[in-house]
Design an enzyme around this catalytic site. Sequence first.
Site, PDB file in Angstrom:
ATOM      1  N   PRO A   1       0.796  -1.293   0.014  1.00  0.00           N
ATOM      2  CA  PRO A   1      -0.055  -0.021  -0.004  1.00  0.00           C
ATOM      3  C   PRO A   1       0.856   1.245   0.270  1.00  0.00           C
ATOM      4  O   PRO A   1       1.778   1.224   0.808  1.00  0.00           O
ATOM      5  CB  PRO A   1      -0.874  -0.033   1.373  1.00  0.00           C
ATOM      6  CG  PRO A   1      -1.002  -1.605   1.628  1.00  0.00           C
ATOM      7  CD  PRO A   1       0.404  -2.088   1.121  1.00  0.00           C
ATOM      8  N   CYS A   2       0.381   2.291  -0.764  1.00  0.00           N
ATOM      9  CA  CYS A   2       1.271   3.513  -0.827  1.00  0.00           C
ATOM     10  C   CYS A   2       0.681   4.611  -0.267  1.00  0.00           C
ATOM     11  O   CYS A   2       1.089   5.841  -0.154  1.00  0.00           O
ATOM     12  CB  CYS A   2       1.357   3.754  -2.550  1.00  0.00           C
ATOM     13  SG  CYS A   2      -0.408   4.169  -3.147  1.00  0.00           S
ATOM     14  N   GLN A   3      -0.612   4.402   0.512  1.00  0.00           N
ATOM     15  CA  GLN A   3      -1.192   5.648   0.947  1.00  0.00           C
ATOM     16  C   GLN A   3      -0.382   6.429   2.148  1.00  0.00           C
ATOM     17  O   GLN A   3      -0.640   7.608   2.169  1.00  0.00           O
ATOM     18  CB  GLN A   3      -2.892   5.049   1.648  1.00  0.00           C
ATOM     19  CG  GLN A   3      -3.778   4.987   0.690  1.00  0.00           C
ATOM     20  CD  GLN A   3      -3.545   3.482   0.170  1.00  0.00           C
ATOM     21  OE1 GLN A   3      -2.775   2.660   0.511  1.00  0.00           O
ATOM     22  NE2 GLN A   3      -4.440   2.912  -0.903  1.00  0.00           N
TER      23      GLN A   3
ATOM     24  N   SER B   1       2.131   8.351  -0.110  1.00  0.00           N
ATOM     25  CA  SER B   1       1.507   9.144  -1.274  1.00  0.00           C
ATOM     26  C   SER B   1       1.556  10.700  -0.874  1.00  0.00           C
ATOM     27  O   SER B   1       1.121  11.202   0.258  1.00  0.00           O
ATOM     28  CB  SER B   1       0.324   8.665  -1.712  1.00  0.00           C
ATOM     29  OG  SER B   1      -0.255   9.471  -2.657  1.00  0.00           O
TER      30      SER B   1
END
Length: 467
Positions: A90-92, A95
């Site tokens: 996951p990049c959240q 980001s």
Amino acid sequence: MGKAMPMISAGEFEVLRLVDICYEDQGKSGKRGLKFKVRWKGYSSSEDTWEPIEALSNCQERIQDFVRSGFKSKILPLPGDVDVLCGGPPCQGISGFNRYRNIDAPLDDERNHQIVVFMDIVKFLRPKYVLMENVVDILKFDKASLARYALSRLVNMKYQARLGTMAAGCYGLPQFRLRVFLWGALPSEKLPQYPLPTHDVVVRNWPPLEFEQNTVAYDEGEPRELEEPIILRDAISDLPAVTSHEIREQMTYGMPPETEFQKYIRLTKDEMMGFAQKGVKDAKKAILHDHRPYQLSEDDYLRVCQIPHKKGANFRDLPGLVVGHDNMVRRDATKEQMMLPSGKPMVPDYVLTFEQGKSKRPFARLWWDETVPTVVTFPNLRNQAALHPEQDRVLTIREYARLQGFPDFYRFCGTVKKRYCQVGNAVAVPVARALGYSLGIAVQKLGGNEPLMTLPPKFTFQLCPTD
């Protein structure tokens, strides 16, 4: 007196942390009683079924039984079973769209910790090849600490490794979309190369200078034969007009494809995979799925209707605004503020405070001749360009899918929001296909030792070979 709550073991408590609990009146044989039931958190009564608490009994033993039976049936791979492990932690957490990133301690964010988990899986399974994907912010956030961590873990596990940044537009799509890809290969295997661009796209917002050499691109002055860039018109001009209130799940196209991109993207699965018999056409009329937008609120819809159908149009075109020499947008003090039927202002305050009123993205229209910004997980017109060039709505799920290179035979599941999320979280299909080609070359030990390779001519719209 209410009925006493059943005794719950420690293992069951861990499960119940994830559920909502209630007592529900049950009428049976003319008698009234209470039954203890649970429902997974995050789901409403309209989305799932209440389950009796008995179904959650003996949790620890059931998990153990599942692991034992799974081991025997090889439901999950074991070390040495895996050829290729692909993943996008996951990049959240890193980001740039996340205004609440944990800058001081990135790995304290559970989402960022998934990179550790990903590398732990690599360590356990020991696959021949590894491919990890992430947003370009992994090279910008906290001095690229997470990217450095991933690389160091691979090297420490005796993998060959290389890192590269690729732009989706360079592989036949009308969106920029920069993503970082990390290849790993065991010492006994050929390390896959990065496929060079096929289309002549000028990309914005490349990674920091420190990682400039990791950009997958031709060197300046190097000979190249690139195709013309794909623009928005090439991708979506053949799709039928729909309104912001469209709810149909399927419809006919209404017109033939106009561009090479559209001809390719509208092929059936058999045609695209090379399985269709030559000269044999499917008599059934082609059906278009997922061509519906997220429905705007009535206030936002009225605002969108005020945005001109022209290139560069955005919230600055709404009435009652002035743009100063500092490029900051303010309300025009000499004019009365226009109000909506709801009583709210035509120009909401949030567009004036977003990026200090200097942004041109709120309520912005995309235009036909553009390579568009990165497709994200939701068309939020308050902070991104998401409006159709000539229709008063955000882009539909299918239009977003076209910008990601998904063939029209792909169908998405769940609510409208969830379908946008599936599209926005995906690796752009032409990029994935190009990486898959380079992996195939490496598996056959046909590639060179240099980090970059050239794809075959007209690779983007080639059909898959059947032999």
